[in-house]
Design a protein around this motif. Structure first.
Motif: not given
Length: 175
Positions: A141-160
């Motif tokens: 995981y550390t070698k093959e996957i983490k470099p691609f997911v590490d930059p993602f920080d947060a997600m927020i959604a709003s609806g009205s």
């Protein structure tokens, strides 16, 4: 009304679930009743325990669902510890007081509903679990996957909804 609804639902669960080993217990927490529905071993409850035929992997382990109803809040969670944590929340310890969350809410705009996911925190918890469960898989995981997911920080959604206009906004932040 919420207290009555939950009381009726738990009564049905207690009546019908007794044969499956489901139990219900109440505890007082600072004047609020927390009801815990103990579903026991999820593998046994779903019939997946020891089965070689599974269409999809099912979670296993002990499962509890707890809830509390007050005049101001209904809390449903993964056990009494979670419910107590929510009941103990104050304005200074709530998510709304978190500067990172508030900055994202300001960006996405106000709405009738908001969803926030701390992707970085979930990744850190998942990595810790993987590292202790399977060190070899963690290395992969550390070698093959983490470099691609590490930059993602947060997600927020709003609806009205306003009349017949529905507005949605979604932001995924990266470091």
């Amino acid at each position: 009304s919420a207290a009555t609804l939950f009381h009726v639902l738990v009564s049905f669960i207690a009546l019908g679930g007794g044969q499956q080993g489901i139990t219900v217990r109440d505890e007082d927490y600072n004047g609020t009743t927390i009801t815990t529905i103990d579903l026991g071993d999820l593998g046994k409850l779903t019939g997946a325990s020891g089965s070689n035929l599974q269409l999809m992997p099912l979670p296993t382990g002990h499962l509890e669902i707890a809830y509390a109803v007050t005049a101001k809040i209904v809390v449903i969670g993964s056990g009494p510890g979670f419910v107590k944590h929510v009941l103990d929340t104050t304005p200074s310890t709530s998510l709304g007081s978190n500067a990172r969350y508030q900055q994202l809410v300001d960006r996405v705009g106000t709405g009738t509903g908001t969803a926030f996911v701390d992707i970085a925190a979930i990744r850190v918890m998942a990595e810790a679990a993987l590292k202790s469960a399977d060190p070899t898989a963690f290395d992969t995981y550390t070698k093959e996957i983490k470099p691609f997911v590490d930059p993602f920080d947060a997600m927020i959604a709003s609806g009205s909804v306003s009349g017949d206009l529905v507005k949605s906004a979604l932001i995924v932040t990266v470091k």
